[in-house]
Design a protein around this motif. Sequence first.
Motif, PDB file in Angstrom:
ATOM      1  N   VAL A   1      40.529  -2.387  -2.046  1.00  0.00           N
ATOM      2  CA  VAL A   1      39.821  -1.750  -1.055  1.00  0.00           C
ATOM      3  C   VAL A   1      38.931  -0.440  -1.591  1.00  0.00           C
ATOM      4  O   VAL A   1      39.518   0.144  -2.290  1.00  0.00           O
ATOM      5  N   GLN A   2      37.595  -0.536  -1.401  1.00  0.00           N
ATOM      6  CA  GLN A   2      36.995   0.761  -1.859  1.00  0.00           C
ATOM      7  C   GLN A   2      35.972   1.129  -0.492  1.00  0.00           C
ATOM      8  O   GLN A   2      35.406   0.144  -0.157  1.00  0.00           O
ATOM      9  N   ALA A   3      36.265   2.074  -0.074  1.00  0.00           N
ATOM     10  CA  ALA A   3      35.344   2.732   1.267  1.00  0.00           C
ATOM     11  C   ALA A   3      34.706   4.116   0.808  1.00  0.00           C
ATOM     12  O   ALA A   3      35.477   4.849   0.269  1.00  0.00           O
ATOM     13  N   ARG A   4      33.450   4.227   1.336  1.00  0.00           N
ATOM     14  CA  ARG A   4      32.739   5.472   1.108  1.00  0.00           C
ATOM     15  C   ARG A   4      32.079   5.801   2.396  1.00  0.00           C
ATOM     16  O   ARG A   4      31.352   5.145   2.953  1.00  0.00           O
ATOM     17  N   GLY A   5      32.423   6.972   2.962  1.00  0.00           N
ATOM     18  CA  GLY A   5      31.771   7.518   4.314  1.00  0.00           C
ATOM     19  C   GLY A   5      31.705   6.780   5.470  1.00  0.00           C
ATOM     20  O   GLY A   5      30.913   6.607   6.176  1.00  0.00           O
TER      21      GLY A   5
ATOM     22  N   ASP B   1      29.468   2.112  11.663  1.00  0.00           N
ATOM     23  CA  ASP B   1      27.988   2.718  12.139  1.00  0.00           C
ATOM     24  C   ASP B   1      27.102   3.458  10.937  1.00  0.00           C
ATOM     25  O   ASP B   1      26.184   3.611  10.912  1.00  0.00           O
ATOM     26  N   ALA B   2      28.080   3.611   9.887  1.00  0.00           N
ATOM     27  CA  ALA B   2      27.642   4.316   8.514  1.00  0.00           C
ATOM     28  C   ALA B   2      28.731   3.989   7.588  1.00  0.00           C
ATOM     29  O   ALA B   2      30.022   3.786   7.887  1.00  0.00           O
ATOM     30  N   GLY B   3      28.361   4.153   6.378  1.00  0.00           N
ATOM     31  CA  GLY B   3      29.215   3.914   5.083  1.00  0.00           C
ATOM     32  C   GLY B   3      29.423   2.728   4.680  1.00  0.00           C
ATOM     33  O   GLY B   3      28.693   1.785   5.278  1.00  0.00           O
ATOM     34  N   THR B   4      29.956   2.463   3.564  1.00  0.00           N
ATOM     35  CA  THR B   4      30.167   0.948   3.074  1.00  0.00           C
ATOM     36  C   THR B   4      31.397   0.843   2.716  1.00  0.00           C
ATOM     37  O   THR B   4      32.379   1.821   2.588  1.00  0.00           O
ATOM     38  N   ALA B   5      32.006  -0.304   2.553  1.00  0.00           N
ATOM     39  CA  ALA B   5      33.401  -0.940   2.146  1.00  0.00           C
ATOM     40  C   ALA B   5      33.292  -1.898   1.507  1.00  0.00           C
ATOM     41  O   ALA B   5      32.591  -2.909   2.048  1.00  0.00           O
TER      42      ALA B   5
END
Length: 330
Positions: free
Chosen positions: A10-14, A62-66
Amino acid sequence: MTTTDTPWAVQARGLVKTFGENRAVDGIDLDIRTGAVYGVLGPNGAGKTTTIRMLATLLKPDAGTATVFGRDVRAEPQAVRRLIGVTGQYASVDEGLSATENLVLFARLHGLSRRDSQRIAASLLEEFGLSEAAARPLKNFSGGMRRRLDLAASLIARPPLIFLDEPTTGLDPRTRLQMWDTVRSLIDGGSTVLLTTQYLDEADQLAERIAVIDRGIVVAEGTGAELKASVGTARLQLGLADESDLPEAVRLATAVLGVAPVLAPDGRLTAPVPAADSAGEVLVALRSAGIHLADVAVQQPTLDEVFLTLTGRPASADTTTPALPEEVLA
């Protein structure tokens, strides 16, 4: 290299998720290594479950990526769902069916044949210690048995990534330990586990790395040891064999450590130590002075202290420290 051979499960940003005016998740970043248990620690309402739901494609950020094994949760939700299993805070099994019937139903929903469904159901019931209760109505199951059955259902397709959202909430201590063994066996079998929990000892026992979430943000991340080291040093605790040695013991410990120890409620002297060598120097000084000890311990910070320090919540209602007797301070 196949999808699940990637180094990051898993990688998530913001990541952000709001419900009306409530910003439940407020810019969370995560990096979860393949083949490990990753703990997400926080109180009720911290944003743990909302984060899980976004990563599992049950909620749209609502925002960010994963990404899950490199697959984008927004652009490729079906591909992500084939790679994950989810066990929520409450059992998703059907009260009107037996354990076997529940697992067969889930297997059939996964598209398996009746014969394969029966075989997998029997295998999972054996693996989770539920074979003897296979035909028993679920209304007669304990809470721990239901949670184990729920976890078994999430493993029918043997997904490489398993989300366990507070899997031991409400369980008795013995059943919690059984669930811990189950989580360890999942890792031994090659799975990756994202575990959310309110129990600090659970994260400490199981997780390779831990993210502390409070009010929708990650306030700290690291191994259990790194998090403990971030909030302070270890404490040296000394129990004197003879109380009359107290003044001299305080003087010697202060000279070595540069800080005066305090007298704990249990009668032991306690002082912060920056390293194990410092504790050893105190013990040598006391021995040279002929001061005998009834017991000695070096206590590392706990995850409870980490959480309380990071979130600003008080450790207890009573935070006072008993003062040393005047004759010791003289």
